[in-house]
Design a protein around this motif. Sequence first.
Motif, PDB file in Angstrom:
ATOM      1  N   PRO A   1       0.841  -1.214   0.000  1.00  0.00           N
ATOM      2  CA  PRO A   1       0.000   0.000   0.000  1.00  0.00           C
ATOM      3  C   PRO A   1       0.867   1.252   0.000  1.00  0.00           C
ATOM      4  O   PRO A   1       2.066   1.200   0.271  1.00  0.00           O
ATOM      5  CB  PRO A   1      -0.796  -0.127   1.305  1.00  0.00           C
ATOM      6  N   TYR A   2       0.265   2.374  -0.306  1.00  0.00           N
ATOM      7  CA  TYR A   2       1.005   3.631  -0.367  1.00  0.00           C
ATOM      8  C   TYR A   2       1.275   4.194   1.016  1.00  0.00           C
ATOM      9  O   TYR A   2       0.560   3.906   1.985  1.00  0.00           O
ATOM     10  CB  TYR A   2       0.223   4.666  -1.178  1.00  0.00           C
ATOM     11  N   SER A   3       2.288   5.046   1.074  1.00  0.00           N
ATOM     12  CA  SER A   3       2.551   5.779   2.311  1.00  0.00           C
ATOM     13  C   SER A   3       1.418   6.773   2.554  1.00  0.00           C
ATOM     14  O   SER A   3       0.638   7.091   1.644  1.00  0.00           O
ATOM     15  CB  SER A   3       3.879   6.533   2.198  1.00  0.00           C
ATOM     16  N   ASP A   4       1.343   7.252   3.763  1.00  0.00           N
ATOM     17  CA  ASP A   4       0.310   8.243   4.095  1.00  0.00           C
ATOM     18  C   ASP A   4       0.446   9.480   3.200  1.00  0.00           C
ATOM     19  O   ASP A   4      -0.550  10.061   2.775  1.00  0.00           O
ATOM     20  CB  ASP A   4       0.414   8.654   5.569  1.00  0.00           C
ATOM     21  N   HIS A   5       1.701   9.855   2.908  1.00  0.00           N
ATOM     22  CA  HIS A   5       1.925  11.040   2.067  1.00  0.00           C
ATOM     23  C   HIS A   5       1.349  10.826   0.672  1.00  0.00           C
ATOM     24  O   HIS A   5       0.607  11.668   0.152  1.00  0.00           O
ATOM     25  CB  HIS A   5       3.429  11.344   1.967  1.00  0.00           C
ATOM     26  N   ASP A   6       1.698   9.687   0.055  1.00  0.00           N
ATOM     27  CA  ASP A   6       1.219   9.424  -1.303  1.00  0.00           C
ATOM     28  C   ASP A   6      -0.299   9.277  -1.337  1.00  0.00           C
ATOM     29  O   ASP A   6      -0.949   9.689  -2.305  1.00  0.00           O
ATOM     30  CB  ASP A   6       1.871   8.154  -1.859  1.00  0.00           C
ATOM     31  N   HIS A   7      -0.856   8.690  -0.292  1.00  0.00           N
ATOM     32  CA  HIS A   7      -2.315   8.523  -0.222  1.00  0.00           C
ATOM     33  C   HIS A   7      -2.996   9.888  -0.179  1.00  0.00           C
ATOM     34  O   HIS A   7      -3.991  10.126  -0.889  1.00  0.00           O
ATOM     35  CB  HIS A   7      -2.686   7.692   1.002  1.00  0.00           C
ATOM     36  N   ARG A   8      -2.458  10.795   0.645  1.00  0.00           N
ATOM     37  CA  ARG A   8      -3.037  12.134   0.768  1.00  0.00           C
ATOM     38  C   ARG A   8      -2.851  12.939  -0.515  1.00  0.00           C
ATOM     39  O   ARG A   8      -3.744  13.653  -0.948  1.00  0.00           O
ATOM     40  CB  ARG A   8      -2.397  12.898   1.940  1.00  0.00           C
ATOM     41  N   GLU A   9      -1.669  12.804  -1.119  1.00  0.00           N
ATOM     42  CA  GLU A   9      -1.351  13.586  -2.313  1.00  0.00           C
ATOM     43  C   GLU A   9      -2.037  13.049  -3.563  1.00  0.00           C
ATOM     44  O   GLU A   9      -2.043  13.703  -4.606  1.00  0.00           O
ATOM     45  CB  GLU A   9       0.168  13.603  -2.541  1.00  0.00           C
ATOM     46  N   LYS A  10      -2.567  11.816  -3.474  1.00  0.00           N
ATOM     47  CA  LYS A  10      -3.161  11.138  -4.630  1.00  0.00           C
ATOM     48  C   LYS A  10      -2.147  11.046  -5.786  1.00  0.00           C
ATOM     49  O   LYS A  10      -2.419  11.383  -6.940  1.00  0.00           O
ATOM     50  CB  LYS A  10      -4.433  11.855  -5.091  1.00  0.00           C
ATOM     51  N   GLY A  11      -0.951  10.580  -5.426  1.00  0.00           N
ATOM     52  CA  GLY A  11       0.131  10.436  -6.392  1.00  0.00           C
ATOM     53  C   GLY A  11       1.468  10.681  -5.730  1.00  0.00           C
ATOM     54  O   GLY A  11       1.556  10.865  -4.508  1.00  0.00           O
ATOM     55  N   SER A  12       2.516  10.689  -6.526  1.00  0.00           N
ATOM     56  CA  SER A  12       3.865  10.849  -5.988  1.00  0.00           C
ATOM     57  C   SER A  12       4.225  12.291  -5.701  1.00  0.00           C
ATOM     58  O   SER A  12       5.207  12.561  -5.005  1.00  0.00           O
ATOM     59  CB  SER A  12       4.885  10.257  -6.969  1.00  0.00           C
TER      60      SER A  12
END
Length: 625
Positions: free
Chosen positions: A404-415
């Motif tokens: 799964p994605y990191s919290d940052h990537d999840h919030r940002e909806k991308g890299s």
Amino acid sequence: MMRGRSDPAQKKRVITILCVLALFLVFLYGYYGSIFGSQSHGASALEYGSRSLRKLGSSYLGGDDDTDGKLDESSTKYGQEDGDDDVTVKSFPVCDDRHSELIPCLDRNLIYQMRLKLDLSLMEHYERHCPSPERRYNCLIPPPIGYKVPIKWPQSRDEVWKANIPHTHLAHEKSDQNWMVEKGDKISFPGGGTHFHYGADKYIASIANMLNFTKNNLNNEGRLRTVFDVGCGVASFGGYLLSSDIITMSLAPNDVHQNQIQFALERGIPAYLGVLGTKRLPYPSRSFELAHCSRCRIDWLQRDGILLLELDRLLRPGGYFAYSSPEAYAQDEEDLKIWKEMSALVERMCWRIAAKRNQTVIWQKPLTNDCYIQREPGTQPPLCRSDDDPDAIWGVPMEACISPYSDHDHREKGSGLAPWPARLTTPPPRLTDFGYSNEMFEKDMELWRHRVENYWNLLSPKIESNTLRNVMDMKAHMGSFAAALKDKDVWVMNVVPEDGPNTLKLIYDRGLIGSIHSWCEAYSTYPRTYDLLHAWTVFSDLEKKECSAEDLLLEMDRILRPTGFIIIRDKQSVVDLVKKYLPALHWEVVAQTDSSSDSDQDGDDVVLIIQKKIWLTSDSLRDSE
């Protein structure tokens, strides 16, 4: 005189004779046994005498005719004892011509000799299996007969010297697919592939068109920069992407299509020897915007989809997988069954079909964790354990799970990455994973800009604008050495040590490529594949690991092209050690300077620039441009 009792002196003589005879027999057994044993198992790398470098004469090679071909062990150690400072290694033996393409950690003869029990169905025989120190080849890899200085980029994309890679079976086997064609003393590459007979450029434009990218340009206005091509053949797909400012990690094993990666690198196209087998590939998670497989003959359904899940680990949020294969379009029962099962698997992985046309399907990975969270309990494949590090990759087994994605990537909806080329100089979001600040990043970038400028000033008497193409940074840190080369017509393989901070993900986030590696072992590439090696404190790090500096020097010589360059930036004792090996390796000093010449804050560093001479065995023809 008593019967049955021998004279003591006579008894002593008999015993002495027997001992001498026994020693003589042991010598004969050891001498001839080693010769015949090595011939029967293909283990012998050396043929002393006819192929010795010394036999070519000191007038060409700069060697001494009276050298005995042996090495003084004291010269291999750091911090030598008093009195050993003047020891110079005079010569290395030359490997047999059979080993002109030796890749020590991907050597099938080694697998046979070690009697490794490998599962061929899992491709374990194409994974890395390195020789122990006592099994390593302590010799120089010879170039093939008729070797020439490689054709320069960009001409090399389309043709190479046949003598440099004297293998034409692919030209015959793939003649109907336009992989490569024999033309006199050259091999040309029309740009075809198994799936794109009429050219990679048209195929690439069709993929961009399927995704509705502007002007059918796959770089999507700089948002698509790093690509992973699995089962790449001779890497024409990656080669034709370069003109669109897209850099591709082209991957293939040393399989029945032997030398495909060697051809790719000879062409000046980024490539790496590897396989989707049982171990994670040496790239961090979320590294590529696009993965590509064109008739790559991989069973994606095996072991609960573990190979497709490895691709999933490597793809960025919203990344694409372009798949061109009969399963995507064929209507026979077997292909329909595979397509149905594969479609179900990727749906459970939360991929969606972004486009499907003719013989190609393009799936897209989700941007966030939302789909993963919404799956029914018990859905397979599962999410990876919370303690699983998706960036732990050196020798780590693959896992049949979704990272799964990191919290940052999840919030940002991308890299959250800037488009290329701004991406190269913009501090990447994952800096915070290492506690690095934007200011540290910018200082590092400026430091290496000055250093590279100084390197090029020192190299300028020896190079022209097209002299260098394939470059390796052996300890890349954040990739600022490669970033400073942006305006040069080169590409850089950024290598990050396996036991340090895994900054390779920062390198990929800057739009560059590279791999994890341990310099205690041989690198996964063919001989004579790089024009320039940059070794910043690599030898000092090796000393701490108690690995062999001599082995590393031989490895650097193996992967460096004749007339290629090495830049060593390290402490004075390392430079002194390396200089003792120059005659034996047939290297010569181009320049030496301390770090004050490039206004470096680290005043202890010494810069040594070396060039590798062209040398050939007595069975080869001296021939260069």
